[in-house]
Scaffold this motif. Sequence first.
Motif, PDB file in Angstrom:
ATOM      1  N   CYS A   1     -29.904  33.368  51.098  1.00 42.34           N
ATOM      2  CA  CYS A   1     -29.139  33.414  50.407  1.00 42.34           C
ATOM      3  C   CYS A   1     -27.737  33.758  50.927  1.00 42.34           C
ATOM      4  CB  CYS A   1     -28.822  34.777  49.388  1.00 42.34           C
ATOM      5  SG  CYS A   1     -29.956  34.343  47.887  1.00 42.34           S
ATOM      6  N   THR A   2     -27.404  34.210  51.901  1.00 40.69           N
ATOM      7  CA  THR A   2     -26.333  34.093  53.372  1.00 40.69           C
ATOM      8  C   THR A   2     -26.477  32.584  53.963  1.00 40.69           C
ATOM      9  OG1 THR A   2     -27.685  35.443  54.931  1.00 40.69           O
ATOM     10  CG2 THR A   2     -26.158  36.960  53.608  1.00 40.69           C
ATOM     11  N   SER A   3     -27.369  32.062  54.312  1.00 39.66           N
ATOM     12  CA  SER A   3     -27.126  30.685  55.035  1.00 39.66           C
ATOM     13  C   SER A   3     -26.156  29.795  54.426  1.00 39.66           C
ATOM     14  CB  SER A   3     -28.261  30.155  55.407  1.00 39.66           C
ATOM     15  OG  SER A   3     -29.222  31.173  56.032  1.00 39.66           O
ATOM     16  N   ILE A   4     -25.860  29.277  52.198  1.00 42.91           N
ATOM     17  CA  ILE A   4     -25.866  28.401  51.816  1.00 42.91           C
ATOM     18  C   ILE A   4     -24.278  28.251  51.649  1.00 42.91           C
ATOM     19  CG2 ILE A   4     -25.315  27.668  49.253  1.00 42.91           C
ATOM     20  CD1 ILE A   4     -27.976  28.729  49.070  1.00 42.91           C
ATOM     21  N   ASP A   5     -23.263  28.847  52.471  1.00 44.72           N
ATOM     22  CA  ASP A   5     -22.222  28.424  52.219  1.00 44.72           C
ATOM     23  C   ASP A   5     -22.113  28.957  54.381  1.00 44.72           C
ATOM     24  OD1 ASP A   5     -20.887  29.032  50.014  1.00 44.72           O
ATOM     25  OD2 ASP A   5     -22.136  31.155  49.966  1.00 44.72           O
ATOM     26  N   PHE A   6     -22.193  28.624  54.456  1.00 43.83           N
ATOM     27  CA  PHE A   6     -22.464  29.633  55.975  1.00 43.83           C
ATOM     28  C   PHE A   6     -23.048  27.920  56.150  1.00 43.83           C
ATOM     29  CE2 PHE A   6     -23.561  29.495  60.306  1.00 43.83           C
ATOM     30  CZ  PHE A   6     -22.760  30.379  61.222  1.00 43.83           C
ATOM     31  N   ALA A   7     -23.778  27.459  55.974  1.00 42.77           N
ATOM     32  CA  ALA A   7     -24.910  26.189  56.399  1.00 42.77           C
ATOM     33  C   ALA A   7     -24.119  25.269  56.361  1.00 42.77           C
ATOM     34  CB  ALA A   7     -26.249  26.171  55.634  1.00 42.77           C
ATOM     35  N   ARG A   8     -23.253  24.706  54.578  1.00 41.48           N
ATOM     36  CA  ARG A   8     -22.866  23.636  54.313  1.00 41.48           C
ATOM     37  C   ARG A   8     -21.684  23.527  55.021  1.00 41.48           C
ATOM     38  NH1 ARG A   8     -20.220  23.146  47.621  1.00 41.48           N
ATOM     39  NH2 ARG A   8     -20.320  25.957  48.657  1.00 41.48           N
ATOM     40  N   GLU A   9     -21.116  24.353  55.712  1.00 44.06           N
ATOM     41  CA  GLU A   9     -19.545  24.533  56.535  1.00 44.06           C
ATOM     42  C   GLU A   9     -19.690  23.764  57.369  1.00 44.06           C
ATOM     43  OE1 GLU A   9     -16.152  26.210  55.474  1.00 44.06           O
ATOM     44  OE2 GLU A   9     -16.956  25.002  52.810  1.00 44.06           O
ATOM     45  N   ARG A  10     -20.768  24.375  57.722  1.00 38.78           N
ATOM     46  CA  ARG A  10     -21.353  24.228  59.792  1.00 38.78           C
ATOM     47  C   ARG A  10     -22.335  23.786  60.308  1.00 38.78           C
ATOM     48  NH1 ARG A  10     -17.207  28.289  61.106  1.00 38.78           N
ATOM     49  NH2 ARG A  10     -16.329  29.488  59.126  1.00 38.78           N
TER      50      ARG A  10
ATOM     51  N   ASN B   1     -29.344  46.433  56.051  1.00 41.64           N
ATOM     52  CA  ASN B   1     -29.554  45.723  57.553  1.00 41.64           C
ATOM     53  C   ASN B   1     -28.843  44.068  57.254  1.00 41.64           C
ATOM     54  OD1 ASN B   1     -28.578  45.577  60.219  1.00 41.64           O
ATOM     55  ND2 ASN B   1     -29.918  44.942  60.937  1.00 41.64           N
ATOM     56  N   ILE B   2     -29.354  43.488  56.081  1.00 42.85           N
ATOM     57  CA  ILE B   2     -29.514  42.452  55.499  1.00 42.85           C
ATOM     58  C   ILE B   2     -27.495  42.025  54.440  1.00 42.85           C
ATOM     59  CG2 ILE B   2     -29.603  39.694  54.601  1.00 42.85           C
ATOM     60  CD1 ILE B   2     -32.386  40.493  55.698  1.00 42.85           C
ATOM     61  N   GLY B   3     -28.016  43.170  54.221  1.00 44.65           N
ATOM     62  CA  GLY B   3     -26.950  43.107  53.173  1.00 44.65           C
ATOM     63  C   GLY B   3     -25.147  43.929  54.702  1.00 44.65           C
TER      64      GLY B   3
ATOM     65  N   LEU C   1     -23.660  34.638  48.611  1.00 43.41           N
ATOM     66  CA  LEU C   1     -23.635  35.234  49.056  1.00 43.41           C
ATOM     67  C   LEU C   1     -23.989  37.449  47.916  1.00 43.41           C
ATOM     68  CD1 LEU C   1     -21.278  34.523  52.177  1.00 43.41           C
ATOM     69  CD2 LEU C   1     -23.033  36.165  52.475  1.00 43.41           C
ATOM     70  N   ARG C   2     -22.997  36.747  46.979  1.00 42.45           N
ATOM     71  CA  ARG C   2     -22.949  37.635  46.110  1.00 42.45           C
ATOM     72  C   ARG C   2     -23.981  38.669  45.819  1.00 42.45           C
ATOM     73  NH1 ARG C   2     -17.906  38.798  42.591  1.00 42.45           N
ATOM     74  NH2 ARG C   2     -17.275  38.033  44.267  1.00 42.45           N
ATOM     75  N   LEU C   3     -25.502  37.169  45.378  1.00 41.33           N
ATOM     76  CA  LEU C   3     -26.099  37.634  45.191  1.00 41.33           C
ATOM     77  C   LEU C   3     -26.472  38.187  46.007  1.00 41.33           C
ATOM     78  CD1 LEU C   3     -28.867  37.306  42.994  1.00 41.33           C
ATOM     79  CD2 LEU C   3     -29.291  34.848  44.401  1.00 41.33           C
ATOM     80  N   ALA C   4     -26.841  37.956  47.504  1.00 40.18           N
ATOM     81  CA  ALA C   4     -27.498  38.584  48.209  1.00 40.18           C
ATOM     82  C   ALA C   4     -26.752  39.731  48.543  1.00 40.18           C
ATOM     83  CB  ALA C   4     -28.031  38.171  50.305  1.00 40.18           C
TER      84      ALA C   4
ATOM     85  N   VAL D   1     -25.474  41.816  45.868  1.00 35.78           N
ATOM     86  CA  VAL D   1     -25.485  42.842  44.820  1.00 35.78           C
ATOM     87  C   VAL D   1     -27.326  43.500  44.987  1.00 35.78           C
ATOM     88  CG1 VAL D   1     -26.656  43.010  42.610  1.00 35.78           C
ATOM     89  CG2 VAL D   1     -24.023  41.844  43.684  1.00 35.78           C
ATOM     90  N   LEU D   2     -28.310  42.359  45.273  1.00 36.60           N
ATOM     91  CA  LEU D   2     -29.635  42.597  46.274  1.00 36.60           C
ATOM     92  C   LEU D   2     -29.367  43.871  46.489  1.00 36.60           C
ATOM     93  CD1 LEU D   2     -31.885  39.075  45.399  1.00 36.60           C
ATOM     94  CD2 LEU D   2     -31.660  41.217  43.489  1.00 36.60           C
ATOM     95  N   SER D   3     -29.373  43.378  47.492  1.00 34.65           N
ATOM     96  CA  SER D   3     -29.173  45.002  48.574  1.00 34.65           C
ATOM     97  C   SER D   3     -28.545  45.905  48.225  1.00 34.65           C
ATOM     98  CB  SER D   3     -28.400  43.571  50.048  1.00 34.65           C
ATOM     99  OG  SER D   3     -28.702  43.081  50.425  1.00 34.65           O
ATOM    100  N   LEU D   4     -27.826  45.704  47.501  1.00 32.88           N
ATOM    101  CA  LEU D   4     -27.354  47.423  47.204  1.00 32.88           C
ATOM    102  C   LEU D   4     -28.702  48.050  45.967  1.00 32.88           C
ATOM    103  CD1 LEU D   4     -23.311  45.614  46.415  1.00 32.88           C
ATOM    104  CD2 LEU D   4     -24.250  47.912  47.684  1.00 32.88           C
ATOM    105  N   ILE D   5     -29.022  47.044  45.913  1.00 34.71           N
ATOM    106  CA  ILE D   5     -29.752  48.056  43.916  1.00 34.71           C
ATOM    107  C   ILE D   5     -30.379  47.858  44.727  1.00 34.71           C
ATOM    108  CG2 ILE D   5     -31.672  46.446  42.009  1.00 34.71           C
ATOM    109  CD1 ILE D   5     -29.084  44.703  41.347  1.00 34.71           C
ATOM    110  N   GLY D   6     -31.514  47.806  45.894  1.00 39.73           N
ATOM    111  CA  GLY D   6     -32.215  47.956  46.773  1.00 39.73           C
ATOM    112  C   GLY D   6     -31.848  49.389  47.686  1.00 39.73           C
ATOM    113  N   VAL D   7     -30.783  49.649  48.016  1.00 37.89           N
ATOM    114  CA  VAL D   7     -30.092  50.168  48.909  1.00 37.89           C
ATOM    115  C   VAL D   7     -30.171  51.998  48.126  1.00 37.89           C
ATOM    116  CG1 VAL D   7     -28.355  51.574  49.831  1.00 37.89           C
ATOM    117  CG2 VAL D   7     -29.586  49.784  50.643  1.00 37.89           C
TER     118      VAL D   7
END
Lengths: 639, 473
Positions: free
Chosen positions: B84-93, B330-332, B439-442, B444-450
């Motif tokens: 989830c956190t990779s998608i934009d990062f990967a597209r750009e870089r 941590n991933i959050g 990123l938002r999905l990652a 929100v999921l992390s927040l819910i988990g925490v």
Amino acid sequence: MLDKVWLVLLFPLLGFLLNGLFGWKFKRGLINLIACGSVGLSFLVSLGVFLDLLKLAPEARHFEKVLFPWVVSGSFKTAFSFLVDPLSALMILVVSGVAFLIHIYSTGYMHDDPGYVRYFSYLNLFTFSMLLLVLADNLLLMYIGWEAVGLCSYLLIGFWYEKKSAADAGKKAFIVNRIGDFGFALGIMLTFVIFGTVYFTPILERAPEVLQYGGAAATAITLLLFLGAVGKSAQIPLYVWLPDAMEGPTPVSALIHAATMVTAGIYMVARLSALFLMAPVSMLVVAIVGGVTALYAASIGLMQNDIKRVLAYSTISQLGYMFLACGVGAFGAGIFHLMTHAFFKALLFLCAGSVMHALAGELNIQKMGGLKKHMPVTYWTFLMGTLAIAGIPGFSGFFSKDEIIWKAFSSAQGHFLLWFLGAAGALMTAFYMFRLLFLTFHGKSRLTPELEKRAHESPNKMTVPLIILAVLAVIGGYVGIPHLLGGGNRIEKFLEPSFGQVSKAVETHHSGGVELLMMIISVLIALGGVYLAYTFYIKKTELPKKLAERYRSIYTLIYNKYYVDEIYNAVIVQPLKFFAIICWRFFDVIVIDGSANGLAKLVGLIGNLIRRFETGYVRNYALGFVVGVVIILGYFMLR
Amino acid sequence: MNLTLIIPEIFLFLWALLILFVDFFTAEEKKHRLGPLSLVGIVITVVLVVFSGQGQAFGEMFSADYYSLSFAIIFLGSAFLAICTSIDFARERIKHQGEYYALILLSTVGMMFLAASRELLSMYVSLELTTISLFVLSAYLKTDLKSSEAGLKYMILGAASSAILLYGISLLYGITGTTVLKGIQAELVGSAFPGPLLVISLVFIIAGFSFKLAAVPFHMWAPDVYEGAPTPITAYLSVASKGAGLAAMVRVFFGSLLPVTSEWIPLFMALATMTMVLGNIVAIRQSNIKRMLAYSSIAQVGYILVALSAASELATTSMILYLLVYMFANIGAFAVVIAFYNHSGTDEICEYAGLSRRSPFLAISLVIFFLSLVGIPPLAGFVGKYLLFLAAIQKGYYWLVGVAVLTSVISLFYYMNVVRQMYFRKPTKNDPVKVSWSLRLALVLSLIGVIAVGVYPDPFVSLISKAASVFVY
């Protein structure tokens, strides 16, 4: 429905979360729907629970629902679990019902406020907290609700926080409540130490075995718990926050005074009735504090010119009556009065709000008069509320208040002096309430010309709740018609299972003749108060001024509320401030900050040192790895 | 042979190949869609893992039980969040996005095998599958010197540590004559006195696994690699790679070496102490948020080692729960760092000044993740740390818990330093930081988990305690 009792809590909580988190995106209609709908649903569920409870046999009306375990640590166990019995069922019905009407009313009253969503999310949270407090089946969960109610009152009293007086009032309410809460917390801990549990059912069942009648433990626990009740229910000496609490929006005052918050103390004492019965000293303290407060606050109410302030002192006084009832062992009468009071006090406050709404926030009753013709609905409903609180026969307040005054006299723990406190307070109540009514609605108009033009009846959103509450204020007492008048006193019979052996402990031994006599006396007292107010403020309007001049010193003393705020400020607040400054300047700055900064520097230095090992060279890292292995091996080999 | 038990692993492996295959036929500008495609694969694998049966396969080598199930869910969860956190990062870089996602999935397959294997050699092979994919991923930003350096360092040091681990395994085989954990345990129960050879093999095995965990003194690679690697990979590395090391370590020590606890418990206590102290103290001095998080993640391993020294059922429960909790927090936190980096191209802590005014959601999320890492109730980190420390307290290791609590206080210092920047410093720029849907999905999921694990830990604890009961203590 009994099994679904947690829904009562869920709806307002959801309402709070939805409006609190996403409300800024919502349209007005949706906000209203969520805020009022959630409390309305909660009321419907409460009603279902209540009716289901009625279907059961009286001795079977006790239901516990465990939602999930919460804290389990050694022998200490609590859960999110709820207790439904006649007492809590009645309370949730009153709380959610009155809160629902206040929500509806607020949609009209707060119409132009920029903090609309914030207001309603707090209001839902307030309702949720109070319901949690009432439904909890253990002291710790009740404490959560207790504290949450305190927090919400702080948020709502200081709702218009940009106004200094409002912000100060919020802080005052919170801080004064903390003092009581501290006692409550200690009381809970002591209960756990002695009983080994915080659940109501085992505590109440085992109280007679575990505690010695009149023993130190019983007295200590109950006095500590009562300290909490004194703070929350605004009794002497911790009542000072309540009159200031009307800095908040008026519907909030109605909510605080009628449905949530201040009734919590009464409820707690009633819930733990079996504990209090083991401590006669504490019972006496409760009765005296209640009786004295009833009279004292009523006397202040005589002289105030601020419409909401009069009502605030009247609440303190009425709460005093409820404690008086509890103190003489008439818990049922106390709760009965709590219910009727919720109806007529909510009504009176909402009427006051309606008046303010019409007069652009004007509060001084000396500047009103003659509003009857401008706002007939408000007038008539206000009249109903006034008749009820003054204890005029046929209206709800009469039944409940008369019951209390009679019990103060007749119960085994009662006394003539306690009766006298109550009766004198009743005289004053009738007087100041009719004074309020006459000055506001009757006589010649003393309004400024602009206000005269502006004065209008409030919109339907506001008047409909008024009418409903007025009906309740009139008929609410008929559930408790005393035996003497041919009624069955059904409410006390309904509540009896919650109070167990209580009713036997306070059984009365007076004949019907004495009771009738006392009832006639109290009716005469009420009518006397009304008559006095009529002479003073309708017939001979110059009389109050003359009297005030003649008894200048007494008048100033009472007008300034006995200078209690000033005394507290000089004796408690200022010395504490001084002490705090010493702590800050010396202890905090030099000792604490000094050592903390020193420690931080030390840790930083070490960090800097170790950081040097992180050279970036792979060979050094590999070496570090090997050295680590060798050192560990060396340790084991040389062991 | 019971192949049905490894259907989830086989499926994920095939899905990785599918990604590579689809990659051939996808136009460059559409390749970012491979990310969501990988997410779909992970979700299906989770379903397969949950519903595939339990049992043993390949003799004693592979065991699908609650233990492997718990870890598999954590690994898949971190892979999901990392992608989830990779998608934009990967597209750009990043060039070659297909291989990027496929490598993450392959690494996850390795971890899943690792958690399920009950035999030292298959464990080793799975570990290599995991790490070698990670070597490549660390060096993925080919044109970035730091990234290449990170990959190279990781590989050289990783190879060295593997050698030591293998040496330890071979010694253990020499002593007991088997590589199956059950067999080793049986041998050790019978033998009267372990002798120095066993100690040497234990030290080597611990050193090898500690490298994966980045426990002091085998941690030195971590800050450099974490800083240089692409940030989503750092996030993945800091959770999943540690989790893999932990899964193997607990399986080996609790599954076969319990008869000789007196030999290794003091060692873990020493490692725990060093790791907590060093990780927390050095983190204070960091000005780069990725490096700070690297040291913080070293420190977090220290807390886990505290429970590892306790060697009880509660200890196992608490470690797995803590790993889960740590994954969310941590991933959050890394997700916020990535969002910020995508927008502004920097990882310096001082650049976070005034973020609360630029992007209140990001700022408050980071605060929540940090508070959970510190262990403040009612967030998940509190429950996690509470159980870890409780396990140690039950064994009477009061001083160890004392150190853990004190170093937790120190950790508050560097976490709150970032909070101070975000909330009490004026922003230098005013543009809000853009956050994409993935990123938002990652986040929100992390927040819910925490929050969920913190407020209502019961179901998680009871599920994970089933995993802990796999071992006989």
